[in-house]
Enzyme design. Structure first.
Site, PDB file in Angstrom:
ATOM      1  CE1 TYR A 180      -3.263  -2.757   0.071  1.00 45.79           C
ATOM      2  CE2 TYR A 180      -4.003  -1.982   2.195  1.00 45.79           C
ATOM      3  CZ  TYR A 180      -4.149  -2.827   1.115  1.00 45.79           C
ATOM      4  OH  TYR A 180      -5.167  -3.735   1.097  1.00 45.79           O
ATOM      5  CE  LYS A 209       1.245 -18.221  -1.325  1.00 48.09           C
ATOM      6  NZ  LYS A 209       0.543 -19.480  -1.041  1.00 48.09           N
ATOM      7  CG  ASP A 269      -2.373 -20.236   0.526  1.00 51.39           C
ATOM      8  OD1 ASP A 269      -1.675 -20.104   1.554  1.00 51.39           O
ATOM      9  OD2 ASP A 269      -1.972 -20.853  -0.478  1.00 51.39           O
ATOM     10  CG  ASP A 315      -7.557  -4.162   3.603  1.00 53.61           C
ATOM     11  OD1 ASP A 315      -8.640  -4.168   4.216  1.00 53.61           O
ATOM     12  OD2 ASP A 315      -7.340  -3.415   2.640  1.00 53.61           O
ATOM     13  CG  ASP A 364     -12.591  -6.325   5.258  1.00 53.95           C
ATOM     14  OD1 ASP A 364     -12.477  -5.729   6.346  1.00 53.95           O
ATOM     15  OD2 ASP A 364     -12.587  -5.741   4.165  1.00 53.95           O
TER      16      ASP A 364
END
Length: 362
Positions: free
Chosen positions: A143, A192, A224, A248, A252
């Site tokens: 970001y 990851k 994942d 993020d 959610d």
């Protein structure tokens, strides 16, 4: 106790409506304990673009820095979607976090007993319990990296630069371990590392920091798999720490496990007591001004403010208990129950404020 100064950033869409109810509840709590409370209002996001031509005016940063805590509604909306990236409302949100040095985002995901039926998870999974604290690094990652577009082989190609330093990872990891010590002493670090060099730096650093916390159990999980495990067996998680992008997405996902994204609060913290508190849902411009917005996530964010920035845990407890009581007697439209009346935004805020006053004046 000295007077408390709170900077209020109402933002866009339903932001002003939900913030108004959180302010109402904060006043009720502080009035019950005769604590002086002052609110200063500033602009952020689309509202700031309309007035000042920028999503984050310098005056807003100054007002936030001069306050004890910051309360935010939500930013963004279709009105500003066609603007260049640097002028989008979301840039104001990213900018204020960076300007205030807020690198740790805390997002608790729990299920209130009254909302268990609203969770998409099976009953046997819910019975095992869901009490997760997602600790998301907030000022690094893709970001905040370089973003570019280039022409390559006749095609437009986008580039986004992801990076983390050992310093950035180390401080968020310590934050997670310290929080875990106050909970169930378990940290799951999500990355990851089988693909990304950034994640390898992340995993190595978190492992190194863990050596200073021998009383806290650490395990690593690929993002994942973490996404799958959140719906398969959320009870396994205590504190979940991860980077900006993965956090993020996963926070959610965790919010929906809890029954509604309209119920999830968050705190953004740095090394001091100044923090920014906001619901994790968006600005929902399609329902703005209709009295349909659920203010409970914002009210619960105000409770986090009392707990983390203002050191008033008794008041925070009262707000959380009042929200739980409210869910037993009424719902907002997003979490409706056919057996209960549907309250407007204002009615729900009024009920919680009244209940807080009642609890603190006993």
């Amino acid at each position: 106790m000295r007077p408390i100064k709170i900077c209020v950033l109402e933002g866009d869409g339903i932001g002003p409506e939900i913030v108004r109810q959180a302010v109402r509840v904060l006043k009720a709590a502080c009035d019950a304990r005769q604590i002086a409370l002052y609110f200063n209002y500033a602009l952020l996001g689309g509202a700031a673009i309309d007035v000042a031509g920028t999503p984050l005016p310098d005056a807003t940063v100054a007002q936030c820095k001069a306050s004890d805590a910051v309360l935010l509604g939500a930013v963004g909306g279709e009105k500003w979607d066609s603007l260049p990236s640097a002028l989008r409302p979301e840039k104001g949100l990213l900018g204020i976090r960076s300007a205030l040095g807020l690198y740790a985002n805390l997002r608790p995901a729990t299920i209130f007993p009254a909302l268990q039926s609203a969770s998409p998870l099976k009953e046997e999974i819910i019975r095992a319990g869901v009490d997760i604290l997602v600790v998301r690094e907030l000022t690094g990652d893709v970001y905040f990296g370089e973003h570019a577009r280039k022409q390559e082989n006749g095609y437009e190609t986008g580039y986004d630069h992801m990076q983390y330093s050992t310093f950035e990872v180390g401080r968020i990891a310590r934050n997670a371990f310290e929080l875990a010590r106050k909970r169930n002493r378990r940290v799951t670090s999500v990355d990851k590392a089988n693909v990304l060099e950034t994640s390898r730096v992340w995993r190595e650093t978190v492992t190194r920091v863990s050596q200073d916390y021998p009383d806290v159990a650490l395990n690593h999980m690929y993002v994942d798999n973490a996404a799958m495990q959140l719906v398969r067996n959320p009870a396994q998680f205590d504190v979940l720490v991860t980077g900006n992008l993965f956090g993020d997405i996963l926070s959610d996902e965790a919010s929906m496990i809890s029954g509604s994204i309209g119920m999830l609060a968050s705190a953004s913290l740095g090394d001091g007591t100044l923090g920014l508190y906001e619901p994790i849902h968006g600005s929902a411009p399609d329902i703005a001004g209709k009295g349909l917005a659920n203010p409970l996530a914002t009210i619960l964010s105000a409770a986090m403010m009392l707990r983390y920035s203002l050191d008033l845990p008794e008041l925070a407890d009262a707000i959380e208990k009042a929200v739980e009581s409210a869910l037993d007697v009424a719902r907002t439209a997003d979490i409706r129950d056919p057996a209960l009346p549907v309250y407007s935004t204002d009615e729900m805020g009024g009920f919680v404020a009244g209940k807080v006053k009642e609890l603190l004046e006993k």
